[in-house]
Design a protein around this motif. Structure first.
Motif, PDB file in Angstrom:
ATOM      1  N   VAL A  30       0.839  -1.197   0.000  1.00 27.07           N
ATOM      2  CA  VAL A  30       0.000   0.000   0.000  1.00 27.07           C
ATOM      3  C   VAL A  30       0.878   1.252   0.000  1.00 27.07           C
ATOM      4  O   VAL A  30       1.805   1.375   0.813  1.00 27.07           O
ATOM      5  N   ASP A  31       0.571   2.154  -0.918  1.00 27.31           N
ATOM      6  CA  ASP A  31       1.175   3.485  -0.968  1.00 27.31           C
ATOM      7  C   ASP A  31       0.415   4.333   0.057  1.00 27.31           C
ATOM      8  O   ASP A  31      -0.722   4.746  -0.170  1.00 27.31           O
ATOM      9  N   ILE A  32       1.036   4.585   1.211  1.00 31.32           N
ATOM     10  CA  ILE A  32       0.340   5.217   2.329  1.00 31.32           C
ATOM     11  C   ILE A  32       0.192   6.719   2.079  1.00 31.32           C
ATOM     12  O   ILE A  32       1.138   7.400   1.687  1.00 31.32           O
ATOM     13  N   ARG A  33      -1.018   7.231   2.340  1.00 30.90           N
ATOM     14  CA  ARG A  33      -1.291   8.659   2.201  1.00 30.90           C
ATOM     15  C   ARG A  33      -1.502   9.334   3.564  1.00 30.90           C
ATOM     16  O   ARG A  33      -1.291  10.534   3.689  1.00 30.90           O
ATOM     17  N   ALA A  34      -1.939   8.571   4.557  1.00 25.40           N
ATOM     18  CA  ALA A  34      -2.131   9.134   5.902  1.00 25.40           C
ATOM     19  C   ALA A  34      -2.041   8.007   6.920  1.00 25.40           C
ATOM     20  O   ALA A  34      -2.477   6.885   6.657  1.00 25.40           O
ATOM     21  N   SER A  35      -1.459   8.309   8.081  1.00 24.65           N
ATOM     22  CA  SER A  35      -1.439   7.341   9.183  1.00 24.65           C
ATOM     23  C   SER A  35      -1.682   8.096  10.481  1.00 24.65           C
ATOM     24  O   SER A  35      -1.420   9.298  10.581  1.00 24.65           O
ATOM     25  N   LEU A  36      -2.199   7.379  11.473  1.00 24.16           N
ATOM     26  CA  LEU A  36      -2.697   8.010  12.695  1.00 24.16           C
ATOM     27  C   LEU A  36      -1.798   7.702  13.888  1.00 24.16           C
ATOM     28  O   LEU A  36      -1.444   6.547  14.127  1.00 24.16           O
ATOM     29  N   LEU A  37      -1.435   8.744  14.630  1.00 27.52           N
ATOM     30  CA  LEU A  37      -0.809   8.578  15.933  1.00 27.52           C
ATOM     31  C   LEU A  37      -1.921   8.595  16.968  1.00 27.52           C
ATOM     32  O   LEU A  37      -2.636   9.596  17.102  1.00 27.52           O
ATOM     33  N   ALA A  92       9.563  -0.234  14.515  1.00 28.37           N
ATOM     34  CA  ALA A  92       8.491   0.428  13.769  1.00 28.37           C
ATOM     35  C   ALA A  92       7.416   0.932  14.717  1.00 28.37           C
ATOM     36  O   ALA A  92       7.145   0.339  15.762  1.00 28.37           O
ATOM     37  N   LEU A  93       6.785   2.028  14.343  1.00 27.61           N
ATOM     38  CA  LEU A  93       5.677   2.602  15.100  1.00 27.61           C
ATOM     39  C   LEU A  93       4.458   2.711  14.192  1.00 27.61           C
ATOM     40  O   LEU A  93       4.577   2.847  12.975  1.00 27.61           O
ATOM     41  N   GLY A  94       3.272   2.679  14.797  1.00 28.78           N
ATOM     42  CA  GLY A  94       2.042   2.868  14.037  1.00 28.78           C
ATOM     43  C   GLY A  94       1.288   1.581  13.793  1.00 28.78           C
ATOM     44  O   GLY A  94       1.883   0.500  13.739  1.00 28.78           O
ATOM     45  N   TYR A  95      -0.038   1.704  13.653  1.00 27.09           N
ATOM     46  CA  TYR A  95      -0.868   0.528  13.383  1.00 27.09           C
ATOM     47  C   TYR A  95      -2.179   0.869  12.679  1.00 27.09           C
ATOM     48  O   TYR A  95      -3.040   0.006  12.532  1.00 27.09           O
ATOM     49  N   SER A  96      -2.336   2.112  12.228  1.00 25.48           N
ATOM     50  CA  SER A  96      -3.601   2.506  11.606  1.00 25.48           C
ATOM     51  C   SER A  96      -3.307   3.494  10.491  1.00 25.48           C
ATOM     52  O   SER A  96      -2.775   4.583  10.741  1.00 25.48           O
ATOM     53  N   ALA A  97      -3.627   3.131   9.245  1.00 27.98           N
ATOM     54  CA  ALA A  97      -3.231   3.953   8.098  1.00 27.98           C
ATOM     55  C   ALA A  97      -4.222   3.789   6.952  1.00 27.98           C
ATOM     56  O   ALA A  97      -5.126   2.946   6.996  1.00 27.98           O
TER      57      ALA A  97
END
Length: 713
Positions: A30-37, A92-97
């Motif tokens: 997936v080409d990520i456009r936004a991810s959530l902290l 790595a950090l993050g889990y929602s994108a």
């Protein structure tokens, strides 16, 4: 590509340039456009990482117990090396994108390149320009849903599953304790379900935010609630706890808020010392909410794409994610109103400082990405460097940058005089960490490492399922190959490796290091001083593995016989100097699991010279007992090797003892590999592929209940 990482030692946040992750058969690139902290999970992770070592130990006693258990099993020195390696690696950090699909794995049926998706999963939907996410953790994102809104989907599914666990009805009064991001989303979902919602949080600002958005009919800061609750806060039909704290106060407050026989659902990570009189007196029902929903933590669901039948499990984690997207698309959930700020990924460190600053109450901080090409990324060196077509035999590429590779293999190859050229890993981030730590010239993708024209040798230290394909590709690229055990998982893969080696004339060494251990070599020299047959007893006290451990997966790890038992089959064959004529094996699988996942087995080998060997591999022994024990008798001599730390040599009544340091031959095997490349030695016998043939024969024996002859074709 750019990826956000954290150094576990000091909590430092960095935006690194790393290789693009490798696409898997069950994955979606997936080409990520936004991810959530998220202000909950990620704040806690950063705060824990910024603690001292003593503080980390107090915060994670479960990990302290794991370290102590490893020290008892493997020794203090090896354990300290493992801990140091783990602390120094970027995480790595993050889990929602959310983003756009650019490539789809062969076993993913429902998605196509160009699809807009929301995706989730720790270690998968991370803060990076490109993510490889299992298909079961991706859902379609409608064209009218903003990518920033789509990035809330995973966190929203956590809230949605908590609401489902509360089993609410129209008109019920429900309290939400903790009005952070998950709590705010939970309140909105409850209102959509026709409930009256009251809210409590330590922060008055978060209470005011919920009131402002109309998601609570009444709200209080926690310190404003005394022993006597307002009438509008009493007699709640259910309480959903979305707070995160070590304190037991949320579960104590929940008992006060509930009516008789009410329901308490625990979503957040809170203290759970329940006040029995309050819960018993009202006969309250306690329910736990496990993250996104059914399927969470099930490797077969999350990684293998095996869905649960909708008639039996209505709301899986993926169906929860899809339902939450539907709520956003229908305008029933306002997630954009929960965005505290949108920050370019390049400024992620500042965003995390904002998240973790004392007294701050941010809700959703969104990272944005400028890639937006929707095209498959170039797979090669992270900095776009073109590798020079000059191969050198002892110039090295390493595929796999996990704990074993960074603790053991890479230092051994560096010490043996190899020039470190390329390093690769499936995720890319660990490769970048290894490149920094050891001085590799390039961090690249696995395919680029195998085919790198500058490298004459390739080390493969990935998960077992990829060993054979990578080793075959490296052989056909003209490389000398060192592949960690097991070199293959199936008879077909064994045949492919044999053909590749024969057709290329290449060198293939498998990581059967125990045949190179100093005390093992001393044992062999002692008992082989005659022509008589050997009697060999090998006992392994391996300890239990969790049922869902990747090694137990026949497709991924091969099971303990194939994945670990091959070590001891090879050791026995090496001691005898030959491969056996027949093999028998008994295995006892755990209840309800396939035979290949058995954690206990006995393998018996018979050799042409009359030698007999028995390998007993168990998981039920005491942790204080040594892991590996070897007893060999031949020609009136006996030798006992205990955990590669002591060797007893016996003739008649005379005993001679040698001491070791638990050296299992890793460094010596690498030196041997270097000597073979230099032409100073011949490859060690027996052929490692023949040892694997014996191991695969043992599995066939267990499956058929018969005596089996190994496949030498």
């Amino acid at each position: 590509m750019k990826q956000v990482s954290q150094r576990i030692r000091d909590g430092r946040i960095e935006v690194l340039d790393v290789p693009t992750p490798a696409l898997t058969a069950d994955g979606v690139l997936v080409d990520i456009r936004a991810s959530l902290l998220s202000a909950g999970t990620e704040r806690t992770k950063v705060e824990t990482a910024r603690l001292t070592l003593a503080g980390k130990a107090r915060a994670r006693p479960d990990q302290v117990h794991q370290v102590l258990a490893k020290a008892r099993r493997d020794g203090v020195r090896q354990t300290l090396d493992a801990v140091k390696s783990r602390l120094d690696q970027p995480e790595a950090l993050g889990y929602s994108a959310a983003g756009v699909v650019v490539e789809v794995g062969s076993r993913v049926a429902e998605l196509r390149p160009g699809d807009r998706v929301a995706c989730g999963g720790g270690g998968y939907a991370v803060h990076a320009e490109f993510d490889c996410v299992p298909g079961n953790l991706c859902v379609a994102l409608p064209a009218d849903v903003d990518f920033r809104a789509g990035a809330f989907t995973t966190v929203g599914s956590i809230a949605l599953h908590g609401v489902r666990q509360a089993d609410v009805r129209l008109g019920e009064r429900v309290a939400v304790i903790g009005l952070g991001l998950v709590g705010q989303l939970t309140s909105q979902l409850l209102v959509s379900a026709g409930c009256r919602v009251v809210g409590v949080d330590l922060s008055q600002a978060l209470v005011d935010k919920a009131v402002e958005m109309g998601t609570v009919t009444a709200g209080w800061a926690r310190d404003a609630l005394g022993p006597e609750l307002p009438s509008s806060a009493r007699e709640c039909d259910a309480v959903v706890i979305t707070a995160g704290t070590r304190s037991d106060d949320p579960v104590q407050l929940a008992a006060q808020l509930c009516r008789d026989r009410g329901r308490v659902v625990i979503v957040g990570d809170v203290g759970m010392s329940l006040p029995r009189p309050a819960y018993y007196g009202k006969e309250l029902e306690i329910r736990l909410s496990r993250s996104y929903g059914p399927g969470r933590y099930d490797r077969h669901y999350e990684e293998r794409g095996l869905d649960y039948p909708i008639g039996y499990v209505r709301w899986t984690e993926r169906r929860n994610m899809a339902a939450f997207v539907d709520f956003i698309a229908a305008g029933k959930i306002d997630v954009l109103g929960l965005i505290s700020s949108s920050v370019p990924v390049e400024e992620a460190a500042a965003a995390y400082d904002q998240l973790a600053s004392p007294g701050a109450s941010p809700l959703g901080i969104v990272l944005t990405y400028s890639s937006g090409s929707g095209q498959a990324p170039l797979r090669g060196a992270s900095a776009g460097h073109r590798l020079k077509p000059v191969a050198t035999p002892k110039r090295l590429s390493v595929v796999g940058a996990g704990s074993f590779a960074t603790r053991v293999l890479i230092p051994a190859f560096k010490q043996a005089g190899f020039e470190l050229d390329c390093v690769a890993s499936a995720s890319g981030l660990s490769a970048r960490g290894a490149a920094e730590e050891f001085g590799f010239k390039h961090a690249v993708s696995p395919s680029a490492a195998v085919s790198a024209e500058e490298s004459g040798s390739v080390v493969i230290a990935t998960r077992h399922s990829s060993h054979a394909s990578l080793a075959e590709a490296a052989l056909r690229a003209g490389k000398a190959v060192f592949v960690e055990k097991p070199p293959c998982l199936t008879e077909d893969e064994l045949g492919q490796l044999r053909r590749a080696r024969f057709e290329t004339g290449g060198l293939l060494v498998a990581g059967f290091n125990r045949r190179h251990a100093p005390l093992a070599e001393a044992l062999r020299q002692y008992v082989a001083a005659g022509d008589g047959p050997m009697e060999i007893l090998c006992r392994v006290n391996a300890g239990p593995l969790a049922a869902d451990h990747w090694l137990n997966d026949a497709d991924d790890g091969g099971g303990r016989l194939i994945g670990e038992g091959c070590h001891f089959v090879d050791l026995v064959c090496w001691l005898n100097g030959a491969v056996p004529e027949t093999v028998t094996c008994m295995m006892e699988p755990e209840h309800g699991l396939p035979l290949s996942s058995a954690q206990r087995f006995v393998v018996t080998l018979s050799f042409a010279d009359g030698s007999l060997a028995s390998i007993t591999y168990g998981a039920a022994g005491a942790s204080g007992v040594g892991k590996e024990y070897l007893e060999v008798h031949a020609n009136g001599r006996s030798a006992i090797l205990d955990d590669f730390r002591s060797l007893a040599l016996c003739t008649g009544r005379r005993h001679h003892r040698k001491r070791g340091r638990g050296d299992k031959g890793h460094a010596a095997q690498v030196r041997h590999f270097a000597d073979v490349i230099d032409g100073a030695r011949a490859p060690s016998a027996p052929d490692p592929l023949n040892s694997m043939a014996v191991t695969l024969a043992a599995l066939r024996s267990a499956q058929t209940g018969r005596v089996v002859t190994p496949n030498w074709e």
